[in-house]
Design a protein around this motif. Sequence first.
Motif, short mmCIF file in Angstrom:
data_model
loop_
_atom_site.label_atom_id
_atom_site.label_comp_id
_atom_site.label_asym_id
_atom_site.label_seq_id
_atom_site.Cartn_x
_atom_site.Cartn_y
_atom_site.Cartn_z
N TYR A 140 0.84 -1.24 -0.04
CA TYR A 140 -0.05 0.06 -0.18
C TYR A 140 0.89 1.34 0.20
O TYR A 140 1.79 1.18 0.48
N PRO A 161 -4.29 4.08 3.79
CA PRO A 161 -3.49 3.40 2.73
C PRO A 161 -4.30 3.21 1.55
O PRO A 161 -5.63 3.09 1.26
N PHE A 174 -4.26 0.77 -1.90
CA PHE A 174 -3.78 -0.23 -2.53
C PHE A 174 -2.90 -0.33 -3.53
O PHE A 174 -3.20 0.57 -4.62
N ILE A 220 -7.76 -11.69 -1.20
CA ILE A 220 -7.33 -10.15 -1.05
C ILE A 220 -8.15 -9.17 -0.28
O ILE A 220 -7.65 -8.18 0.15
N ASP A 221 -9.20 -9.74 0.01
CA ASP A 221 -10.20 -8.85 0.70
C ASP A 221 -10.50 -9.32 2.29
O ASP A 221 -11.52 -8.84 3.01
N ASN A 252 -17.66 -6.77 3.12
CA ASN A 252 -17.47 -6.75 4.29
C ASN A 252 -16.78 -5.44 4.79
O ASN A 252 -16.36 -4.69 3.81
N PRO A 283 -14.04 -4.24 0.47
CA PRO A 283 -14.09 -4.37 -0.56
C PRO A 283 -15.26 -4.20 -1.43
O PRO A 283 -16.24 -4.35 -0.83
N GLY A 308 -13.66 -10.44 -3.29
CA GLY A 308 -12.45 -10.60 -4.28
C GLY A 308 -11.73 -9.37 -4.92
O GLY A 308 -10.77 -9.86 -5.81
N THR A 309 -12.01 -8.37 -4.22
CA THR A 309 -11.15 -7.16 -4.66
C THR A 309 -10.70 -6.52 -3.58
O THR A 309 -10.89 -6.84 -2.24
N ALA A 310 -9.72 -5.66 -3.93
CA ALA A 310 -8.74 -5.13 -3.06
C ALA A 310 -9.79 -4.18 -1.83
O ALA A 310 -10.54 -3.74 -2.29
N LEU A 311 -8.98 -4.05 -0.63
CA LEU A 311 -9.61 -3.14 0.12
C LEU A 311 -9.66 -1.56 -0.11
O LEU A 311 -8.54 -1.36 -0.92
N PHE A 370 -9.69 2.03 1.44
CA PHE A 370 -9.69 2.60 2.82
C PHE A 370 -10.29 3.89 2.70
O PHE A 370 -10.25 4.69 1.79
#
Lengths: 115, 111
Positions: free
Chosen positions: A35, A43, A45, A100-101, B31, B92, B96-99, B101
């Motif tokens: 990050y 942060p 990604f 990834i999540d 989530n 996400p 299945g995808t990136a967080l 923030f």
Amino acid sequence: GAGVSQSPRYKVAKRGQDVALRCDPISGHVSLFWYQQALGQGPEFLTYFQNEAQLDKSGLPSDRFFAERPEGSVSTLKIQRTQQEDSAVYLCASSFARNIDQPQHFGDGTRLSIL
Amino acid sequence: GQQVMQIPQYQHVQEGEDFTTYCNSSTTLSNIQWYKQRPGGHPVFLIQLVKSGEVKKQKRLTFQFGEAKKNSSLHITATQTTDVGTYFCAGPFQAGTALIFGKGTTLSVSS
């Protein structure tokens, strides 16, 4: 060690130089993340590895950024021909989960300053 | 574009007062996770919420996930000086995808 280890903690480079940042994840963690955190921001990604496979690099801002994890453990983030806008804290995170999540453990980061 | 917003950006309280930070997403999250970053430190995972309407408690901290899974809140009862830091929510937009923030809420506490 018990946590995610990053080195160096601080890096100062002149504009145009190449830099390499190292991340040593928690032992046994399959997933590894990079990050970028700018001052006062959350942060952002950059990229994700599952073992040695780089499954997502959609956050890398340009082709000057390159990451690898050749043996599925230690990872290196390389930035070529650095620019002033690359100045930020680069955080590495790892996770036991193969997703990834899911929740992640972060390292202390490398604070990069480009002069 | 898709984003996660947090309010307020800053909050100062007297020790013993309650504190709440809100997290709002432009789209449904599969989530929601909360992290705390102390000054000069790194983000530390606090909790994950997955179900619509879920509520979880950790001592003085109460976390909620909205019915529509687009918002969340963190409430701290009777703040202490050890609660100082920046609280980030992350999630996400699709499983299945990136967080993604939020920008965080920075809490300061005076004794």
